[in-house]
Design a protein around this motif. Structure first.
Motif, PDB file in Angstrom:
ATOM      1  N   PRO A  28     -33.218  81.474 -28.201  1.00 45.55           N
ATOM      2  CA  PRO A  28     -33.345  82.927 -28.061  1.00 45.55           C
ATOM      3  C   PRO A  28     -32.445  83.671 -29.060  1.00 45.55           C
ATOM      4  CG  PRO A  28     -33.025  81.877 -25.924  1.00 45.55           C
ATOM      5  CD  PRO A  28     -32.772  80.828 -26.974  1.00 45.55           C
ATOM      6  N   PHE A  29     -32.902  84.833 -29.495  1.00 42.72           N
ATOM      7  CA  PHE A  29     -32.139  85.630 -30.461  1.00 42.72           C
ATOM      8  C   PHE A  29     -30.730  85.916 -29.944  1.00 42.72           C
ATOM      9  CE2 PHE A  29     -36.189  87.820 -32.345  1.00 42.72           C
ATOM     10  CZ  PHE A  29     -36.587  86.612 -32.874  1.00 42.72           C
ATOM     11  N   GLU A  30     -30.614  86.281 -28.663  1.00 40.56           N
ATOM     12  CA  GLU A  30     -29.297  86.580 -28.093  1.00 40.56           C
ATOM     13  C   GLU A  30     -28.390  85.357 -28.183  1.00 40.56           C
ATOM     14  OE1 GLU A  30     -27.244  88.006 -23.867  1.00 40.56           O
ATOM     15  OE2 GLU A  30     -29.334  87.330 -23.884  1.00 40.56           O
ATOM     16  N   PHE A  31     -28.910  84.193 -27.876  1.00 36.64           N
ATOM     17  CA  PHE A  31     -28.150  82.944 -27.945  1.00 36.64           C
ATOM     18  C   PHE A  31     -27.655  82.706 -29.374  1.00 36.64           C
ATOM     19  CE2 PHE A  31     -28.164  78.305 -28.645  1.00 36.64           C
ATOM     20  CZ  PHE A  31     -27.287  77.882 -27.656  1.00 36.64           C
ATOM     21  N   LEU A  32     -28.551  82.885 -30.355  1.00 32.71           N
ATOM     22  CA  LEU A  32     -28.167  82.694 -31.759  1.00 32.71           C
ATOM     23  C   LEU A  32     -27.069  83.677 -32.162  1.00 32.71           C
ATOM     24  CD1 LEU A  32     -31.694  82.167 -33.306  1.00 32.71           C
ATOM     25  CD2 LEU A  32     -29.858  80.466 -33.238  1.00 32.71           C
ATOM     26  N   PRO A  37     -22.091  81.215 -36.273  1.00 30.04           N
ATOM     27  CA  PRO A  37     -21.003  80.411 -36.832  1.00 30.04           C
ATOM     28  C   PRO A  37     -20.039  81.216 -37.709  1.00 30.04           C
ATOM     29  CG  PRO A  37     -23.018  80.028 -38.053  1.00 30.04           C
ATOM     30  CD  PRO A  37     -23.380  80.938 -36.913  1.00 30.04           C
ATOM     31  N   SER A  38     -20.224  82.519 -37.806  1.00 30.96           N
ATOM     32  CA  SER A  38     -19.380  83.323 -38.700  1.00 30.96           C
ATOM     33  C   SER A  38     -17.928  83.378 -38.219  1.00 30.96           C
ATOM     34  CB  SER A  38     -19.919  84.750 -38.801  1.00 30.96           C
ATOM     35  OG  SER A  38     -19.596  85.474 -37.627  1.00 30.96           O
ATOM     36  N   LYS A  55     -25.153  91.689 -25.900  1.00 29.05           N
ATOM     37  CA  LYS A  55     -26.103  91.264 -26.949  1.00 29.05           C
ATOM     38  C   LYS A  55     -27.496  90.948 -26.405  1.00 29.05           C
ATOM     39  CE  LYS A  55     -22.919  91.624 -30.021  1.00 29.05           C
ATOM     40  NZ  LYS A  55     -22.923  92.847 -30.822  1.00 29.05           N
ATOM     41  N   ARG A  56     -27.760  91.275 -25.137  1.00 29.47           N
ATOM     42  CA  ARG A  56     -29.046  90.931 -24.505  1.00 29.47           C
ATOM     43  C   ARG A  56     -30.253  91.417 -25.319  1.00 29.47           C
ATOM     44  NH1 ARG A  56     -30.173  90.463 -18.840  1.00 29.47           N
ATOM     45  NH2 ARG A  56     -28.204  91.487 -18.453  1.00 29.47           N
ATOM     46  N   ASP A  57     -30.187  92.598 -25.908  1.00 27.85           N
ATOM     47  CA  ASP A  57     -31.352  93.193 -26.581  1.00 27.85           C
ATOM     48  C   ASP A  57     -31.369  92.986 -28.092  1.00 27.85           C
ATOM     49  OD1 ASP A  57     -32.118  94.104 -24.078  1.00 27.85           O
ATOM     50  OD2 ASP A  57     -31.117  96.034 -24.337  1.00 27.85           O
ATOM     51  N   VAL A  58     -30.450  92.180 -28.612  1.00 22.44           N
ATOM     52  CA  VAL A  58     -30.372  92.007 -30.066  1.00 22.44           C
ATOM     53  C   VAL A  58     -31.669  91.384 -30.600  1.00 22.44           C
ATOM     54  CG1 VAL A  58     -29.328  89.697 -30.224  1.00 22.44           C
ATOM     55  CG2 VAL A  58     -28.748  91.428 -31.919  1.00 22.44           C
ATOM     56  N   ASP A  59     -32.054  91.835 -31.767  1.00 24.05           N
ATOM     57  CA  ASP A  59     -33.276  91.352 -32.397  1.00 24.05           C
ATOM     58  C   ASP A  59     -32.928  90.689 -33.726  1.00 24.05           C
ATOM     59  OD1 ASP A  59     -36.001  90.995 -32.457  1.00 24.05           O
ATOM     60  OD2 ASP A  59     -36.473  93.122 -32.317  1.00 24.05           O
ATOM     61  N   VAL A  60     -33.813  89.839 -34.208  1.00 27.74           N
ATOM     62  CA  VAL A  60     -33.648  89.263 -35.539  1.00 27.74           C
ATOM     63  C   VAL A  60     -34.534  90.055 -36.484  1.00 27.74           C
ATOM     64  CG1 VAL A  60     -34.128  87.248 -36.990  1.00 27.74           C
ATOM     65  CG2 VAL A  60     -32.989  86.947 -34.796  1.00 27.74           C
ATOM     66  N   ASP A  87     -27.860  71.406 -39.392  1.00 31.12           N
ATOM     67  CA  ASP A  87     -27.149  70.550 -38.435  1.00 31.12           C
ATOM     68  C   ASP A  87     -26.642  71.380 -37.248  1.00 31.12           C
ATOM     69  OD1 ASP A  87     -27.572  68.315 -40.008  1.00 31.12           O
ATOM     70  OD2 ASP A  87     -25.552  68.298 -40.864  1.00 31.12           O
ATOM     71  N   TYR A  88     -26.085  72.574 -37.547  1.00 35.80           N
ATOM     72  CA  TYR A  88     -25.562  73.441 -36.495  1.00 35.80           C
ATOM     73  C   TYR A  88     -26.704  73.914 -35.578  1.00 35.80           C
ATOM     74  CZ  TYR A  88     -23.023  77.220 -34.174  1.00 35.80           C
ATOM     75  OH  TYR A  88     -22.443  78.039 -33.233  1.00 35.80           O
ATOM     76  N   LEU A  89     -27.836  74.276 -36.165  1.00 37.56           N
ATOM     77  CA  LEU A  89     -28.984  74.709 -35.355  1.00 37.56           C
ATOM     78  C   LEU A  89     -29.466  73.582 -34.438  1.00 37.56           C
ATOM     79  CD1 LEU A  89     -30.893  76.784 -38.032  1.00 37.56           C
ATOM     80  CD2 LEU A  89     -29.946  77.668 -35.886  1.00 37.56           C
ATOM     81  N   GLU A  90     -29.448  72.353 -34.956  1.00 34.60           N
ATOM     82  CA  GLU A  90     -29.848  71.219 -34.131  1.00 34.60           C
ATOM     83  C   GLU A  90     -28.856  71.018 -32.972  1.00 34.60           C
ATOM     84  OE1 GLU A  90     -31.475  66.667 -34.625  1.00 34.60           O
ATOM     85  OE2 GLU A  90     -29.918  67.333 -36.017  1.00 34.60           O
ATOM     86  N   GLU A  91     -27.556  71.150 -33.268  1.00 38.84           N
ATOM     87  CA  GLU A  91     -26.541  71.036 -32.216  1.00 38.84           C
ATOM     88  C   GLU A  91     -26.738  72.119 -31.161  1.00 38.84           C
ATOM     89  OE1 GLU A  91     -24.128  68.662 -31.526  1.00 38.84           O
ATOM     90  OE2 GLU A  91     -25.353  67.667 -33.033  1.00 38.84           O
TER      91      GLU A  91
END
Length: 136
Positions: A28-32, A37-38, A55-60, A87-91
């Protein structure tokens, strides 16, 4: 490093679907955004990490490939400094449930909320940066 075999931005369901062979993750966008990683989010050391609130309503808005190893994700709240390695996205995909549960517990412990309009979140906002007077 494993490269994804498929990356799909699902705007309506607000998910980034990413596949690594037979493994498929829907992030989910909120999770990302919460797990960006910044350094702005993670800090330079674990004790400098900043709890992400509201961040519930954040969009990409956009996803840009960075070489052949990562994605840069631009979010609707202006955040765009995180470089998400494959690798980070897979984790994130593999550990989504436990990471999300820990995040919800951290929010609760801090008395904060995922709701962008929750007044309790105000104390987590950064004060506006002062502009330095220009030197001529």
């Amino acid at each position: 490093m494993k490269l994804p075999t498929s990356i799909e931005l699902k705007k309506k369901s607000r998910l980034l679907a990413i596949e690594y062979g037979s493994d498929r993750y829907e992030l989910p966008f909120e999770f990302l955004r919460v797990f960006s990683p910044s350094a702005e989010v993670q800090g330079h050391t674990p004790d400098q990490a900043k709890l992400q609130v509201g961040k519930r309503d954040v969009d990409v808005l956009e996803i840009l490939p960075i070489g052949s190893y990562a994605l840069q994700i631009k979010f609707s709240d202006g955040h765009d400094s995180g470089i998400y390695s494959y690798d980070y996205l897979e984790e994130l995909g593999k550990n989504k449930d436990s990471l999300w549960q820990a995040y919800l517990e951290d929010l609760k412990a801090a008395g904060a909320s995922r709701d962008p309009n929750d007044p309790a979140n105000k104390r987590f906002e950064e004060p506006p940066k002062k502009k330095c007077p220009s030197h001529h």
